[in-house]
Motif scaffolding. Structure first.
Motif, PDB file in Angstrom:
ATOM      1  N   GLY A  47       0.498  -1.197  -0.137  1.00  0.00           N
ATOM      2  CA  GLY A  47       0.005   0.175  -0.283  1.00  0.00           C
ATOM      3  C   GLY A  47       1.059   1.409  -0.207  1.00  0.00           C
ATOM      4  N   PHE A  48       2.065   1.565  -0.189  1.00  0.00           N
ATOM      5  CA  PHE A  48       3.031   2.470  -0.059  1.00  0.00           C
ATOM      6  C   PHE A  48       3.284   2.831  -1.576  1.00  0.00           C
ATOM      7  N   THR A  49       2.933   4.189  -1.915  1.00  0.00           N
ATOM      8  CA  THR A  49       3.250   4.716  -2.695  1.00  0.00           C
ATOM      9  C   THR A  49       4.634   5.601  -3.417  1.00  0.00           C
ATOM     10  N   GLU A  50       5.113   5.790  -1.780  1.00  0.00           N
ATOM     11  CA  GLU A  50       6.365   6.347  -2.410  1.00  0.00           C
ATOM     12  C   GLU A  50       7.589   6.288  -0.566  1.00  0.00           C
ATOM     13  N   PHE A  51       8.028   6.969  -0.574  1.00  0.00           N
ATOM     14  CA  PHE A  51       9.830   6.987   0.629  1.00  0.00           C
ATOM     15  C   PHE A  51      10.070   8.269   0.471  1.00  0.00           C
ATOM     16  N   VAL A  52       9.714   9.131   1.786  1.00  0.00           N
ATOM     17  CA  VAL A  52       9.931  10.044   1.372  1.00  0.00           C
ATOM     18  C   VAL A  52      11.122  10.057   3.016  1.00  0.00           C
ATOM     19  N   PRO A  53      12.713  10.616   2.892  1.00  0.00           N
ATOM     20  CA  PRO A  53      13.493  10.646   3.323  1.00  0.00           C
ATOM     21  C   PRO A  53      13.159  12.502   4.205  1.00  0.00           C
ATOM     22  N   LEU A  54      13.496  12.943   4.836  1.00  0.00           N
ATOM     23  CA  LEU A  54      12.902  13.932   5.707  1.00  0.00           C
ATOM     24  C   LEU A  54      13.776  13.963   6.593  1.00  0.00           C
ATOM     25  N   SER A  55      14.909  15.606   6.321  1.00  0.00           N
ATOM     26  CA  SER A  55      16.503  15.942   7.540  1.00  0.00           C
ATOM     27  C   SER A  55      15.512  16.676   8.604  1.00  0.00           C
ATOM     28  N   PHE A  56      16.002  16.467   8.958  1.00  0.00           N
ATOM     29  CA  PHE A  56      15.183  17.198  10.764  1.00  0.00           C
ATOM     30  C   PHE A  56      16.017  18.763   9.876  1.00  0.00           C
ATOM     31  N   VAL A  57      15.300  19.818  10.919  1.00  0.00           N
ATOM     32  CA  VAL A  57      15.763  20.896  10.489  1.00  0.00           C
ATOM     33  C   VAL A  57      15.529  21.589  11.696  1.00  0.00           C
ATOM     34  N   HIS A  58      16.903  21.834  12.592  1.00  0.00           N
ATOM     35  CA  HIS A  58      16.446  22.246  14.564  1.00  0.00           C
ATOM     36  C   HIS A  58      16.958  23.350  14.335  1.00  0.00           C
ATOM     37  N   THR A  59      16.882  24.232  13.514  1.00  0.00           N
ATOM     38  CA  THR A  59      17.099  25.887  14.168  1.00  0.00           C
ATOM     39  C   THR A  59      15.874  26.147  14.713  1.00  0.00           C
ATOM     40  N   GLU A  60      15.091  25.971  14.884  1.00  0.00           N
ATOM     41  CA  GLU A  60      13.340  26.521  15.732  1.00  0.00           C
ATOM     42  C   GLU A  60      13.229  25.463  16.120  1.00  0.00           C
TER      43      GLU A  60
END
Length: 420
Positions: free
Chosen positions: A253-266
């Protein structure tokens, strides 16, 4: 020099893993850990193999979707350490978009060629459990052909709790109301002890997995994600992707994989030093390796690896197209969550900009639907036509920083609050 001969000079564990992948087999978690830890020649080979597997599986076409994000409230009962988007209901910057504004934004997106609206938000206190269902019905009433990509497993769980129903039954109601697919966000790292550090009180691993599987069993496709670059190890990342792989083998059932890197600033856990060992996001090598290892681990099961231009920017996103990625994500129009965390790459990328980046990478741009049906392939520049979104004034869409200052949508205004 042939790839086989180069592999002979590489670290034997890395070489064995890459050879296994090239032969069409799944690599193990231990082998994935070795790939995440590699440098130098071995990292170059990792990227080369990932790119070759991408070429074999999906060819040279790079897809994108014309969509709009609608984050209808930033008020949330959770206090996740990585989230700079959420506000307490008592804060001045808390906002809440009524259904008519959500529909207005969806209709504006449709007029500009969008085929998808992505609807996600915070978890407001005392929320009417049918709010998500009412939003979908309102959008579908005016835009029956618009694909609604909405509500993470965390939101599904919250909606079910607030409405006094089971998650399976709540998913059925969402589907009947018009939800076409779910974002597989709220995953972060699917390791409970780690989640207890970065987001105590967040949806549990077994709950996330259960809701994803339930959605798939109902014919509701989902994406899959990871958030990395904070306190996770290479093994955490490898085991996370392996778990997604096992789910996909079972449900498809997965259409895609999306890596999301941690945005640390705030991010509170970084700016307030509340989590020992917290890092300032992933470095460039980590980002490249994440996409390459994801391609190698998932290639036989999830063919689409997406880059997040909001997180990585245009230039890095181009590079990732040579490291196993084959999808450029969406136009977004409005992007609030990464922007609130300090991302500096804007809220809108126009279709012509996406196509130019893809084409200059030596690949073929194509517009797709949410579920990866190709809508138009732009094989050469003669196929290019300027769309309404290409020429639209971005100022008309507003920004997150403007939205939180508007009196019109203040959450503290009683008329904007969900029912108790």
């Amino acid at each position: 020099m042939a790839l086989d001969s180069v592999l002979k000079n590489a670290d034997p564990v890395v070489a064995s893993a890459l050879d296994r992948a090239l032969s069409g087999k799944d690599i193990t978690v231990d082998e994935a850990v070795a790939l995440f830890d590699c440098t130098g020649l071995e990292m170059n080979l990792l990227v080369t193999v990932a790119d070759e597997l991408r070429r074999r599986t999906v060819g040279d076409t790079v897809t994108y979707v014309v969509n709009r994000n609608i984050n209808f409230t930033n008020v949330c009962i959770k206090q996740c350490g990585f989230c700079a988007f959420s506000r307490d209901f008592r804060e001045e910057e808390g906002y809440f978009l009524p259904n008519e504004e959500i529909v207005r934004r969806a209709k504006e997106a449709a007029s500009l060629g969008a085929t998808e609206v992505c609807i996600q938000a915070g978890l407001p206190p005392k929320m009417d459990g049918h709010l998500y269902i009412d939003i979908c019905r309102a959008v579908k009433k005016d835009l029956p052909d618009m694909h609604i990509h909405a509500f993470s497993p965390e939101e599904v769980l919250y909606g079910a709790v607030r409405s006094g129903t089971q998650t399976y039954d709540y998913l059925k109601m969402l589907k009947e109301a018009g939800v076409g697919s779910l974002p597989g966000t709220a995953a972060e790292i699917l390791d409970q002890p780690l989640r207890d550090v970065i987001s105590p009180g967040r949806i549990k691993v077994d709950e996330w997995v259960s809701i994803i599987k339930q959605a798939h069993s109902l014919g509701i496709a989902t994406t899959s994600t990871i958030m990395y670059g904070h306190i996770e190890t290479s093994r955490h990342k490898a085991e996370h992707i392996a778990l997604l792989r096992e789910i996909q083998k079972e449900t498809h059932g997965f259409t895609e994989f999306v890596p999301l890197s941690f945005v640390h600033t705030e991010a509170p856990m970084y700016s307030h030093h509340t989590v020992p060992g917290i890092r300032a996001g992933a470095d460039g090598n980590e980002v490249v390796k994440m996409h390459a290892v994801a391609r190698i681990m998932l290639n036989n099961h999830i063919p689409n690896i997406q880059v997040s231009w909001v997180k990585e920017g245009a230039r890095m996103s181009q590079l990732l197209l040579a490291a196993g990625a084959n999808d450029f994500g969406g136009t977004l129009i409005n992007e609030s969550i990464s922007t609130a965390a300090g991302a500096q790459h804007g809220q809108l990328m126009r279709p012509k900009e996406i196509r130019q980046l893809i084409r200059s990478s030596g690949r073929i741009p194509a517009q797709r639907s949410t579920t990866y049906k190709l809508l138009k392939t732009f094989r050469d520049e003669s196929d290019e036509t300027e769309s309404a979104l290409d020429s639209a004034d971005s100022a008309q869409f507003g920004s997150y920083h403007q939205l939180v200052k508007l009196d019109k949508f203040r959450y503290k205004d009683a008329k904007n609050k969900p029912s108790p």
